[in-house]
Design a protein around this motif. Structure first.
Motif, PDB file in Angstrom:
ATOM      1  N   ILE A 261       0.865  -1.174   0.000  1.00 57.29           N
ATOM      2  CA  ILE A 261       0.000   0.000   0.000  1.00 57.29           C
ATOM      3  C   ILE A 261       0.906   1.230   0.000  1.00 57.29           C
ATOM      4  O   ILE A 261       1.732   1.392   0.902  1.00 57.29           O
ATOM      5  CB  ILE A 261      -0.926   0.062   1.233  1.00 57.29           C
ATOM      6  N   LYS A 262       0.756   2.053  -1.020  1.00 58.69           N
ATOM      7  CA  LYS A 262       1.571   3.264  -1.102  1.00 58.69           C
ATOM      8  C   LYS A 262       0.973   4.377  -0.248  1.00 58.69           C
ATOM      9  O   LYS A 262      -0.218   4.381   0.053  1.00 58.69           O
ATOM     10  CB  LYS A 262       1.703   3.723  -2.553  1.00 58.69           C
ATOM     11  N   LYS A 263       1.812   5.318   0.142  1.00 58.21           N
ATOM     12  CA  LYS A 263       1.342   6.463   0.907  1.00 58.21           C
ATOM     13  C   LYS A 263       0.423   7.318   0.046  1.00 58.21           C
ATOM     14  O   LYS A 263       0.654   7.498  -1.147  1.00 58.21           O
ATOM     15  CB  LYS A 263       2.531   7.315   1.377  1.00 58.21           C
ATOM     16  N   GLU A 264      -0.607   7.837   0.657  1.00 64.06           N
ATOM     17  CA  GLU A 264      -1.518   8.721  -0.051  1.00 64.06           C
ATOM     18  C   GLU A 264      -0.911  10.097  -0.207  1.00 64.06           C
ATOM     19  O   GLU A 264      -0.230  10.606   0.698  1.00 64.06           O
ATOM     20  CB  GLU A 264      -2.843   8.837   0.695  1.00 64.06           C
ATOM     21  N   THR A 265      -1.146  10.709  -1.349  1.00 60.32           N
ATOM     22  CA  THR A 265      -0.710  12.086  -1.597  1.00 60.32           C
ATOM     23  C   THR A 265      -1.902  12.874  -2.114  1.00 60.32           C
ATOM     24  O   THR A 265      -2.991  12.335  -2.322  1.00 60.32           O
ATOM     25  CB  THR A 265       0.425  12.131  -2.638  1.00 60.32           C
ATOM     26  N   ARG A 266      -1.689  14.151  -2.369  1.00 59.57           N
ATOM     27  CA  ARG A 266      -2.787  14.991  -2.868  1.00 59.57           C
ATOM     28  C   ARG A 266      -3.167  14.644  -4.303  1.00 59.57           C
ATOM     29  O   ARG A 266      -4.272  14.894  -4.735  1.00 59.57           O
ATOM     30  CB  ARG A 266      -2.373  16.469  -2.803  1.00 59.57           C
ATOM     31  N   THR A 267      -2.214  14.077  -5.021  1.00 53.66           N
ATOM     32  CA  THR A 267      -2.456  13.847  -6.441  1.00 53.66           C
ATOM     33  C   THR A 267      -2.784  12.397  -6.775  1.00 53.66           C
ATOM     34  O   THR A 267      -3.153  12.086  -7.874  1.00 53.66           O
ATOM     35  CB  THR A 267      -1.216  14.258  -7.265  1.00 53.66           C
TER      36      THR A 267
END
Length: 224
Positions: free
Chosen positions: A209-215
């Motif tokens: 699971i990758k870290k969430e970002t704004r984009t």
């Protein structure tokens, strides 16, 4: 009579102060309390008990230390959220007591966990023998988590990566190194371990699971 009215008033105030302080510090189950949480709650309860019994003194004297402790707990909780090393110092680390049916007696001795307690926990999970256990993990809150062999999908119960931080002890248990992990991540389209929120090693490959970002949003991937 006035003394009893004052006492009742203090109890009323203390009741709502405790509720407010606990809500301020965040929701946690009793079984999830860390050693630090327990110390904070014990000190707070003692301060409030003194403020109730000392009828000749104002209850406001207890409010300052209580909310100071609440602030301290909030600040420390933020530090624990941001730093894995800080969490390990204050809350300890989970330890594996049973791995693939093998009981780690050295770990049990270190944790002062006796065989009778272990067998009781195993029987409570409708398990007849340690040989049926894939992993038995003594959590930081003192609870024993048990994963049955037939139901276990992971090759190790702890994450390879937690919030961008590689867990070297898990790699050591798996007899792998950082280079192997980075190569496996690369196959999943992940360039840096710092971009990973959670990485587990399952029997069919990596679960990432990758870290969430704004984009972009988090995504899940499996490598067969």
């Amino acid at each position: 009579m006035a003394t009893y009215i004052t006492l009742m008033g203090k109890c009323f105030v203390v009741y709502f102060v405790i509720i407010f302080a606990l809500r301020l510090m965040g929701k946690r189950e009793v079984g999830e309390l860390s050693v630090f949480d327990i110390v904070i709650y014990l000190v707070m309860s003692e301060l409030l008990a003194l403020s109730i019994t000392e009828t000749d003194k104002s209850i406001l004297r207890s409010m300052v230390p209580i909310f100071t402790l609440s602030l301290l707990q909030i600040v420390l909780s933020w530090c624990l959220l941001k730093s894995k090393k800080t969490r390990e110092i204050f809350e300890g680390k989970p330890v594996i007591i049973i791995h693939n049916g093998h009981i780690n007696q050295a770990v049990m001795k270190k944790e002062r966990y006796n065989i009778d307690d272990l067998m009781m926990q195993i029987r409570n999970r409708d398990i007849c023998s340690p040989d049926e256990v894939a992993f038995a993990v003594l959590e930081t809150n003192g609870q024993l988590s048990i994963l049955k062999k037939e139901q276990c999908k992971v090759r190790h119960p702890e994450p390879l990566i937690s919030d961008g931080i590689i867990n070297q002890s898990v790699l050591d248990d798996l007899h792998q190194d950082v280079a192997w992990l980075l190569a496996a991540l690369h196959k999943e389209g992940v360039e840096r371990s710092e971009d990973v929120f959670l990485c587990m090693l399952q029997k069919n490959g990596l679960f990432v699971i990758k870290k969430e970002t704004r984009t972009r949003n988090a995504f899940f991937s499996h490598h067969a």
